[in-house]
Scaffold this active site. Sequence first.
Site, mmCIF file in Angstrom:
data_model
loop_
_atom_site.group_PDB
_atom_site.id
_atom_site.type_symbol
_atom_site.label_atom_id
_atom_site.label_comp_id
_atom_site.label_asym_id
_atom_site.label_seq_id
_atom_site.Cartn_x
_atom_site.Cartn_y
_atom_site.Cartn_z
ATOM 1 N N SER A 69 0.798 -1.239 0.000
ATOM 2 C CA SER A 69 0.000 0.000 0.000
ATOM 3 C C SER A 69 0.821 1.275 0.000
ATOM 4 O O SER A 69 0.271 2.361 -0.187
ATOM 5 C CB SER A 69 -0.916 0.011 1.221
ATOM 6 O OG SER A 69 -2.004 -0.819 0.980
ATOM 7 N N LYS A 72 0.374 3.481 -2.872
ATOM 8 C CA LYS A 72 -0.906 4.177 -3.139
ATOM 9 C C LYS A 72 -0.806 5.708 -3.172
ATOM 10 O O LYS A 72 -1.344 6.328 -4.091
ATOM 11 C CB LYS A 72 -1.974 3.698 -2.145
ATOM 12 C CG LYS A 72 -2.377 2.250 -2.447
ATOM 13 C CD LYS A 72 -3.298 1.646 -1.407
ATOM 14 C CE LYS A 72 -3.633 0.211 -1.816
ATOM 15 N NZ LYS A 72 -4.284 -0.567 -0.781
ATOM 16 N N TYR A 195 -2.462 -2.792 -10.885
ATOM 17 C CA TYR A 195 -2.546 -2.599 -9.429
ATOM 18 C C TYR A 195 -1.703 -3.647 -8.694
ATOM 19 O O TYR A 195 -0.952 -3.314 -7.768
ATOM 20 C CB TYR A 195 -4.014 -2.662 -8.971
ATOM 21 C CG TYR A 195 -4.150 -2.661 -7.472
ATOM 22 C CD1 TYR A 195 -3.939 -1.501 -6.735
ATOM 23 C CD2 TYR A 195 -4.445 -3.844 -6.781
ATOM 24 C CE1 TYR A 195 -4.020 -1.512 -5.353
ATOM 25 C CE2 TYR A 195 -4.535 -3.860 -5.396
ATOM 26 C CZ TYR A 195 -4.325 -2.699 -4.689
ATOM 27 O OH TYR A 195 -4.399 -2.702 -3.314
ATOM 28 N N TYR A 247 -4.207 2.725 7.960
ATOM 29 C CA TYR A 247 -5.382 1.841 8.067
ATOM 30 C C TYR A 247 -6.294 2.304 9.205
ATOM 31 O O TYR A 247 -6.486 3.496 9.400
ATOM 32 C CB TYR A 247 -4.940 0.381 8.265
ATOM 33 C CG TYR A 247 -3.971 -0.114 7.218
ATOM 34 C CD1 TYR A 247 -4.293 -0.034 5.862
ATOM 35 C CD2 TYR A 247 -2.747 -0.656 7.572
ATOM 36 C CE1 TYR A 247 -3.417 -0.505 4.896
ATOM 37 C CE2 TYR A 247 -1.867 -1.126 6.608
ATOM 38 C CZ TYR A 247 -2.203 -1.036 5.274
ATOM 39 O OH TYR A 247 -1.338 -1.496 4.334
ATOM 40 N N VAL A 265 1.183 -3.854 4.126
ATOM 41 C CA VAL A 265 1.041 -5.103 4.886
ATOM 42 C C VAL A 265 2.277 -5.994 4.870
ATOM 43 O O VAL A 265 2.346 -6.948 5.634
ATOM 44 C CB VAL A 265 -0.157 -5.956 4.414
ATOM 45 C CG1 VAL A 265 -1.461 -5.401 4.915
ATOM 46 C CG2 VAL A 265 -0.147 -6.150 2.926
#
Length: 317
Positions: A69, A72, A195, A247, A265
């Site tokens: 992530s 992102k 992605y 998160y 993660v």
Amino acid sequence: MHEPYTKKEISAVIQRLHNSYKNTEEGSLAKYIPELGKANPNSFCISITTIDGETSFVGDDATMFTMQSISKPLIFGLALETHGLDHVRSRVDVEPTGEPFDSIIRLDNESKKPFNPLVNTGAIAMTNLIKGSGKTSRQEILEKTMENYVGRKIKVDEAVYESEKITGHRNRAIAHLMLHFGMVEPAIDEMLDLYFRQCSFNVNAKDLSVIGATLANNGVNPTTKTRAIKDQYIKNILALMFTCGLYTYAGEWAFDVGIPAKSGVSGGIMAVVPGRMGIGIYSPLVDKHGNSVRGVRVCGDLSRELNLHSFARGSKF
Ligand code: GLN
């Protein structure tokens, strides 16, 4: 502002924190992408890169891990540069969700927009906005974007990429739901492929600190002097990282650590102290939110010891 701490002082602090937390064994390896379960749970590295391009690190900088992530916010930046703020905002909101990153239902009830670009729904919508130009494919643009931030050539970890592709059913469901609501273009397989690739770029903790330092330095990588993102979008990226980067721990993080950051993660955390430094940490034991246990603790201590909290006023200034 000039960095108030010398390289020697910074090195001493991270050395001490590495010693304090290297035996912390709380948390577990993320296993929902099977390949991530193969990481070495003892691997641990802390790295800081200041905006003058100096890196101090301690621990295992040899272990590579996937960005997950942490990609992102960078792809959100790419979407902003390509399409401008208005178009991007027509595709995504900027609200924290309070829900896990892979939540399927969190599309805004009325607008059907994803809540923000740092959860999977919003991130997949942003990946969908990557445009190839002429002969340059979308994959090359993705790679080039990452390389500008990292300051060197990087590669996709093919095993993790395959593992995500085989098991990414929730992400497929998300993509189909967004297609149903007209939030993405129909080429879903290509979009998901991109992605999964962006999540699978291999980096080390030093790379994360250089990415952070690039954002801290108004978008110019301080080690290569290459611009990775226009300065006008830095505030958009950092505001989202501040409110949505960790998160379901994002509020606690903003309160306690007080700097924009993004976790992944696989156990990485990339944090930004605007005008001062980027922080990169790797330790793959993650907590129930999906954040590196050692990483969160180190950042809390760093924030207090180096006076990094955005709203703190310290004697060194
Ligand atoms: N590739 C992961 C996924 O989409 C990214 C997750 C993460 O780091 N939160 O499930």
